[in-house]
Design an enzyme around this catalytic site. Structure first.
Site, short mmCIF file in Angstrom:
data_model
loop_
_atom_site.label_atom_id
_atom_site.label_comp_id
_atom_site.label_asym_id
_atom_site.label_seq_id
_atom_site.Cartn_x
_atom_site.Cartn_y
_atom_site.Cartn_z
N ASP A 1 4.88 54.76 -7.67
CA ASP A 1 4.41 55.93 -6.92
C ASP A 1 5.41 57.06 -7.09
OD1 ASP A 1 2.41 56.58 -4.37
OD2 ASP A 1 4.31 57.65 -4.27
N ASP B 1 -0.87 60.15 -8.51
CA ASP B 1 0.56 59.86 -8.67
C ASP B 1 0.93 58.39 -8.54
OD1 ASP B 1 0.50 59.46 -5.88
OD2 ASP B 1 2.53 60.26 -5.69
N GLU B 2 -0.05 57.49 -8.66
CA GLU B 2 0.34 56.09 -8.56
C GLU B 2 -0.51 55.17 -9.43
OE1 GLU B 2 -1.02 54.32 -4.50
OE2 GLU B 2 -0.66 56.46 -4.23
N1 DCP Z 1 -1.91 64.79 -1.47
C1 DCP Z 1 -2.72 65.78 -0.92
N2 DCP Z 1 -3.09 65.72 0.41
C2 DCP Z 1 -2.66 64.71 1.20
C3 DCP Z 1 -1.84 63.70 0.66
C4 DCP Z 1 -1.47 63.79 -0.70
O1 DCP Z 1 -3.12 66.70 -1.62
N3 DCP Z 1 -3.01 64.67 2.50
C5 DCP Z 1 -1.47 64.93 -2.88
C6 DCP Z 1 -0.14 65.65 -2.94
C7 DCP Z 1 0.87 64.57 -3.17
C8 DCP Z 1 0.07 63.56 -3.97
O2 DCP Z 1 -1.28 63.67 -3.50
O3 DCP Z 1 2.02 65.03 -3.86
C9 DCP Z 1 0.56 62.14 -3.78
O4 DCP Z 1 0.45 61.76 -2.44
P1 DCP Z 1 1.48 60.79 -1.74
O5 DCP Z 1 0.84 60.28 -0.52
O6 DCP Z 1 1.98 59.79 -2.73
O7 DCP Z 1 2.66 61.76 -1.27
P2 DCP Z 1 3.86 62.41 -2.05
O8 DCP Z 1 3.92 61.96 -3.47
O9 DCP Z 1 3.78 63.89 -1.86
O10 DCP Z 1 5.12 61.89 -1.25
P3 DCP Z 1 5.84 60.44 -1.27
O11 DCP Z 1 7.22 60.71 -1.78
O12 DCP Z 1 5.85 60.00 0.16
O13 DCP Z 1 5.03 59.54 -2.14
CA CA Z 2 3.84 59.74 -4.01
CA CA Z 3 0.69 58.16 -3.86
#
Ligand code: DCP
Ligand code: CA
Ligand code: CA
Length: 356
Positions: free
Chosen positions: A10, A108-109
């Site tokens: 991730d 992203d995963e």
């Molecule tokens: N995303 C989005 N709206 C949300 C959650 C996520 O548009 N409510 C998008 C933006 C994030 C991406 O999906 O960058 C990946 O979501 P993640 O839940 O994996 O969150 P992040 O990668 O931002 O943070 P983390 O470091 O906790 O994985």
């Molecule tokens: Ca993420």
């Molecule tokens: Ca994710």
């Protein structure tokens, strides 16, 4: 059969981290990427926040307005989804080099079945290599979980974020899960957690004390059964390469219109994007659909199936134009429009009929 070793990768604060690449000064300051709705530019929500912003309580899903309130010095950036998708595609290519089967589950995963490459004794070496390859290639960090199944791998990747990794060997699964609060168990959402707490169950080990019958009575056969298995670390689901079935894009017009020319222009732009996506994955399509959302939010779809598969941009655009012209001739006022390419298959390298 040897042991199964599954990884879950991730990316860390994905959208925000990608933005930091272009503007490194953001790294040490609270930063968030906002998803702004097409029409109401003030109504954005936080899509991704860097870890500095999280210290102030900024979280995904929060209205940007609130983020600004609790953290006035925050830098808010508009999301550039297409750009993130391109970076994501490249990251997935790096991951694909490390396993036979890759299952991308979101932008992203991904899960990787690496059983053929490594056992648990050497899995750390592989994890370090994957993290290095992603960093060397894209300057981005990620977090990785390794476990005997997808459930444990997924939970492992969020253990030590950002830029961490967690390996849970088969004999460690029980202990890894036992003390976790129920909401940390994959598959337990807010409602399920609240219900469990009502039943006096706040940790996974307490969940294990509930019989399968009790869980299926309260949560239904499928969900209850899954909760029973998951609380024991049981997950037999396979890592499965997913074949995309369609690629689509949808966007608002600047204003509601019944001018076919304007709708064509918008669909041209969206067709460019869909076409690029198809090409990047060496796919071709046979069916083109146009979606029209009217002022009262009614959604109408018109499709055309071509004589052969194609990934030819001109053919795709021409088909979209026909669909627009036919639809707009009945004088509909359109508010949003979209294009979808379906009936997808891998490009064979053979020329389509149009190219002879
Ligand atoms: N995303 C989005 N709206 C949300 C959650 C996520 O548009 N409510 C998008 C933006 C994030 C991406 O999906 O960058 C990946 O979501 P993640 O839940 O994996 O969150 P992040 O990668 O931002 O943070 P983390 O470091 O906790 O994985
Ligand atoms: Ca993420
Ligand atoms: Ca994710």
């Amino acid at each position: 059969m040897g042991e199964r070793v599954i990884l879950h990768v991730d990316m860390d604060y994905f959208f925000a981290q990608v933005e930091e690449l272009e503007n490194p000064s953001l790294k040490d300051t609270p930063t968030a990427v906002c998803m702004v709705s097409d029409r109401l530019s003030s109504m954005g929500t936080v899509a991704s926040a860097n870890y500095v912003a999280r210290k102030y309580g900024v979280k995904s899903g929060m209205p940007c307005f609130n983020a600004k309130k609790i953290c006035p010095q925050i830098t808010l950036l508009p999301a550039r989804k297409r750009h993130y998708e391109q970076v994501s595609g490249r990251v997935m290519e790096i991951l694909a080099c490390h396993c036979k089967i890759l299952e991308q589950v979101s932008v992203d995963e991904a899960y990787l079945n690496v059983s053929e490459k490594t056992g648990f004794d050497n899995v750390e070496k592989l994890i370090v290599q994957i993290k290095k390859d992603i960093f060397d290639g894209e300057r981005l960090t990620c977090s990785i979980g390794a476990g005997p199944n997808k459930l444990i791998a997924k939970m492992g990747s969020s253990e030590k974020k950002p830029d961490g990794h967690t390996i849970v060997k088969p004999h460690e699964v029980e202990e890894f899960l036992a003390s976790k609060p129920v909401e940390k168990l994959f598959g337990v959402g807010e409602k399920t957690a609240a219900k469990l707490k009502e039943m006096g169950v706040d940790t996974v080990s307490k969940m294990r004390a509930l019989s399968r019958e009790r869980l299926t009575t309260v949560f239904g056969e499928a969900r209850g059964g899954r909760l029973y298995d998951f609380s024991r670390g049981i997950d037999d689901s396979a890592v499965r390469e997913r074949q995309k079935e369609q690629y689509g894009r949808l966007k608002s017009l600047r204003k509601t219109t019944n001018d076919a020319g304007e709708v064509r222009l918008l669909l041209d732009e969206l067709t460019d994007e869909v076409h690029q996506k198809l090409k990047s994955e060496s796919m071709s399509c046979r069916t083109i659909s146009a979606t029209f959302i009217l002022d009262d939010l009614t959604t109408m779809t018109r499709s055309k199936t071509l004589p052969t598969h194609t990934s030819d941009l001109a053919v795709m655009k021409e088909t979209a134009h026909k669909l627009v012209d036919e639809f707009m001739s009945s004088n509909n006022a359109v508010r949003r429009a979209g294009i979808t390419a379906s009936n997808i298959r891998k490009e064979t390298g053979q020329k389509s009929l149009f190219e002879f």
